[in-house]
Design a protein around this motif. Structure first.
Motif, PDB file in Angstrom:
ATOM      1  N   SER A 143       0.836  -1.210   0.000  1.00  0.00           N
ATOM      2  CA  SER A 143       0.000   0.000   0.000  1.00  0.00           C
ATOM      3  C   SER A 143       0.867   1.255   0.000  1.00  0.00           C
ATOM      4  CB  SER A 143      -0.934   0.010   1.217  1.00  0.00           C
ATOM      5  OG  SER A 143      -1.713  -1.156   1.280  1.00  0.00           O
ATOM      6  N   PRO A 144       1.500   1.575  -1.135  1.00  0.00           N
ATOM      7  CA  PRO A 144       2.324   2.793  -1.179  1.00  0.00           C
ATOM      8  C   PRO A 144       1.462   4.032  -0.953  1.00  0.00           C
ATOM      9  CG  PRO A 144       1.969   1.929  -3.389  1.00  0.00           C
ATOM     10  CD  PRO A 144       1.449   0.893  -2.437  1.00  0.00           C
ATOM     11  N   VAL A 145       2.082   5.068  -0.444  1.00  0.00           N
ATOM     12  CA  VAL A 145       1.386   6.319  -0.167  1.00  0.00           C
ATOM     13  C   VAL A 145       1.578   7.270  -1.345  1.00  0.00           C
ATOM     14  CG1 VAL A 145       1.265   8.322   1.367  1.00  0.00           C
ATOM     15  CG2 VAL A 145       1.685   6.042   2.315  1.00  0.00           C
ATOM     16  N   ASP A 146       0.476   7.781  -1.889  1.00  0.00           N
ATOM     17  CA  ASP A 146       0.537   8.778  -2.962  1.00  0.00           C
ATOM     18  C   ASP A 146       0.549  10.165  -2.334  1.00  0.00           C
ATOM     19  OD1 ASP A 146       0.484   6.917  -5.058  1.00  0.00           O
ATOM     20  OD2 ASP A 146      -1.701   6.717  -4.881  1.00  0.00           O
ATOM     21  N   TRP A 147       1.601  10.907  -2.631  1.00  0.00           N
ATOM     22  CA  TRP A 147       1.727  12.253  -2.055  1.00  0.00           C
ATOM     23  C   TRP A 147       2.240  13.198  -3.128  1.00  0.00           C
ATOM     24  CZ3 TRP A 147       5.879  15.614  -1.051  1.00  0.00           C
ATOM     25  CH2 TRP A 147       5.553  16.714  -0.237  1.00  0.00           C
ATOM     26  N   ASN A 148       1.426  14.200  -3.452  1.00  0.00           N
ATOM     27  CA  ASN A 148       1.795  15.185  -4.476  1.00  0.00           C
ATOM     28  C   ASN A 148       2.250  14.504  -5.771  1.00  0.00           C
ATOM     29  OD1 ASN A 148       1.137  17.235  -2.767  1.00  0.00           O
ATOM     30  ND2 ASN A 148       3.219  17.963  -2.426  1.00  0.00           N
ATOM     31  N   ASP A 149       1.455  13.519  -6.204  1.00  0.00           N
ATOM     32  CA  ASP A 149       1.733  12.774  -7.430  1.00  0.00           C
ATOM     33  C   ASP A 149       3.037  11.981  -7.365  1.00  0.00           C
ATOM     34  OD1 ASP A 149      -0.604  13.748  -8.657  1.00  0.00           O
ATOM     35  OD2 ASP A 149       0.440  15.567  -9.309  1.00  0.00           O
ATOM     36  N   ARG A 150       3.486  11.694  -6.170  1.00  0.00           N
ATOM     37  CA  ARG A 150       4.688  10.882  -5.998  1.00  0.00           C
ATOM     38  C   ARG A 150       4.337   9.644  -5.173  1.00  0.00           C
ATOM     39  NH1 ARG A 150       9.719  14.754  -4.496  1.00  0.00           N
ATOM     40  NH2 ARG A 150      10.851  12.988  -5.436  1.00  0.00           N
ATOM     41  N   ARG A 151       4.958   8.563  -5.514  1.00  0.00           N
ATOM     42  CA  ARG A 151       4.699   7.299  -4.822  1.00  0.00           C
ATOM     43  C   ARG A 151       5.776   7.099  -3.754  1.00  0.00           C
ATOM     44  NH1 ARG A 151       3.660   1.239  -6.905  1.00  0.00           N
ATOM     45  NH2 ARG A 151       4.932   0.130  -5.392  1.00  0.00           N
ATOM     46  N   ILE A 152       5.319   6.885  -2.523  1.00  0.00           N
ATOM     47  CA  ILE A 152       6.248   6.642  -1.420  1.00  0.00           C
ATOM     48  C   ILE A 152       6.032   5.218  -0.929  1.00  0.00           C
ATOM     49  CG2 ILE A 152       7.025   7.379   0.863  1.00  0.00           C
ATOM     50  CD1 ILE A 152       5.849  10.121   0.298  1.00  0.00           C
ATOM     51  N   ASP A 153       7.012   4.356  -1.149  1.00  0.00           N
ATOM     52  CA  ASP A 153       6.943   2.989  -0.655  1.00  0.00           C
ATOM     53  C   ASP A 153       7.248   2.977   0.832  1.00  0.00           C
ATOM     54  OD1 ASP A 153       6.342   1.682  -3.112  1.00  0.00           O
ATOM     55  OD2 ASP A 153       8.406   2.015  -3.745  1.00  0.00           O
ATOM     56  N   VAL A 154       6.453   2.244   1.579  1.00  0.00           N
ATOM     57  CA  VAL A 154       6.591   2.207   3.038  1.00  0.00           C
ATOM     58  C   VAL A 154       6.774   0.761   3.495  1.00  0.00           C
ATOM     59  CG1 VAL A 154       5.517   2.833   5.240  1.00  0.00           C
ATOM     60  CG2 VAL A 154       5.060   4.222   3.190  1.00  0.00           C
ATOM     61  N   ARG A 155       7.668   0.554   4.432  1.00  0.00           N
ATOM     62  CA  ARG A 155       7.876  -0.730   5.050  1.00  0.00           C
ATOM     63  C   ARG A 155       7.827  -0.549   6.567  1.00  0.00           C
ATOM     64  NH1 ARG A 155       7.477  -1.234   0.403  1.00  0.00           N
ATOM     65  NH2 ARG A 155       8.745  -2.430  -1.087  1.00  0.00           N
ATOM     66  N   VAL A 156       7.412  -1.577   7.257  1.00  0.00           N
ATOM     67  CA  VAL A 156       7.411  -1.522   8.719  1.00  0.00           C
ATOM     68  C   VAL A 156       8.050  -2.776   9.274  1.00  0.00           C
ATOM     69  CG1 VAL A 156       5.386  -0.024   8.926  1.00  0.00           C
ATOM     70  CG2 VAL A 156       5.088  -2.517   8.852  1.00  0.00           C
ATOM     71  N   SER A 157       8.592  -2.648  10.462  1.00  0.00           N
ATOM     72  CA  SER A 157       9.052  -3.795  11.253  1.00  0.00           C
ATOM     73  C   SER A 157       8.132  -3.905  12.453  1.00  0.00           C
ATOM     74  CB  SER A 157      10.499  -3.598  11.713  1.00  0.00           C
ATOM     75  OG  SER A 157      11.367  -3.497  10.591  1.00  0.00           O
ATOM     76  N   ILE A 158       7.776  -5.146  12.792  1.00  0.00           N
ATOM     77  CA  ILE A 158       6.809  -5.366  13.880  1.00  0.00           C
ATOM     78  C   ILE A 158       7.345  -6.405  14.835  1.00  0.00           C
ATOM     79  CG2 ILE A 158       4.423  -5.958  14.456  1.00  0.00           C
ATOM     80  CD1 ILE A 158       3.620  -5.280  11.619  1.00  0.00           C
ATOM     81  N   GLY A 159       7.291  -6.082  16.114  1.00  0.00           N
ATOM     82  CA  GLY A 159       7.680  -7.033  17.139  1.00  0.00           C
ATOM     83  C   GLY A 159       6.508  -7.354  18.035  1.00  0.00           C
TER      84      GLY A 159
END
Length: 285
Positions: free
Chosen positions: A269-285
């Motif tokens: 689920s990349p984030v669309d911001w000002n016509d730019r795609r921001i790939d996001v990753r998370v670490s979960i414990g």
């Protein structure tokens, strides 16, 4: 009733106490209280064996309660059976096991303010409400309106105090209060799990795209967490790019499955911001 009503602070509890009091003092078979805001009514409490559900909404002039709210006038009358011209009492499409025959509807108007809410009292026989009952409801109106307004303000303050303004999730204070309660329950043998979620390389996102983009990422992650858990679970923003999710009644294997599902969902689920795609990753414990 005047002593009990101010003791309630939640809007729903104030409305329920008001409806119960109207039934007792007016010898009714049912009552309803609605909040009126921006031309829309929302039923906060409905007391009686049948009627309409709490939470139902109605617009201007869609019901007897709406007419009373819009025009600021009380309505006291006997409803004729099978009259197609009769407005619904509360909401369009309402269904009754036994139609209310005698009704009294009073707008709740705080002094110097617009209509705050509406109170409806009814009974199922043909005996009209007497003048004393109508006078009681009318006199009660401004006091009840102030109580509703005060409880509404209290609710708004509570939401602001317990919610993170960026993500809309519970803040750290609200999370820690809930954690204390759930930990106490866990001492009785109920499983309890918690996820700790951290955005990978969040500083790099801020450095590359700017802090507004970073805020957009956090807001999107907050919405995703809220949509990924049960109503009984509590996602919260713990601080910065750190989030936590409290999972009552969840053991470790189940929590690991939930964590992996969330991790994959964020990744896809990349984030669309000002016509730019921001790939996001998370670490979960």
């Amino acid at each position: 009733m005047l002593q009990r009503l101010p003791r309630e602070v939640e809007t729903g509890a104030v409305a329920a106490e008001l409806a119960h009091s109207a039934i007792r003092l007016g010898n009714g078979t049912g009552a309803a209280v609605a909040l009126w805001e921006d031309g829309v009514g929302r039923l906060l409490a409905v007391i009686g064996d049948d009627g309409v559900p709490t939470g139902a909404v109605f617009g201007p002039l869609e019901s007897e309660m709406a007419v009373a709210a819009v025009h600021g006038v009380k309505i006291v009358k006997l409803r004729r059976r099978a009259d197609a011209r009769t407005l619904p009492l509360a909401v369009p499409g309402e269904r009754w096991a036994f139609e209310p025959r005698s009704i009294a509807v009073v707008p709740l108007i705080a002094p110097g303010l617009e209509t705050v809410g509406v109170l409806a009292l009814w009974r199922q026989d043909d005996e009209p409400f007497d003048d004393d009952t109508v006078e009681f409801l009318t006199t009660l109106g401004p006091f009840a309106a102030l109580q509703l307004r005060q409880s509404r303000a209290f609710g708004d303050l509570k939401v602001h105090a317990e919610r993170d303004p960026l993500t809309g999730l519970a803040n750290r204070r609200a999370f820690e209060a809930r954690l204390a309660r759930e930990t106490e329950r866990a001492r009785n043998g109920l499983p309890l799990a918690m996820l700790v979620v951290d955005v990978d390389h969040f500083k790099a996102i801020n450095d590359r795209y700017g802090h507004e983009a970073g805020d957009a990422v956090l807001a999107a992650l907050g919405a995703l967490l809220q949509a990924s858990v049960r109503d009984a679970d509590l996602p919260a923003r713990f601080g910065g790019e750190e989030f936590v999710v409290l999972l009552p009644g969840t053991d470790l294997p189940a929590a690991a499955e939930i964590a992996e599902r969330i991790r994959r969902r964020v990744e896809s689920s990349p984030v669309d911001w000002n016509d730019r795609r921001i790939d996001v990753r998370v670490s979960i414990g």
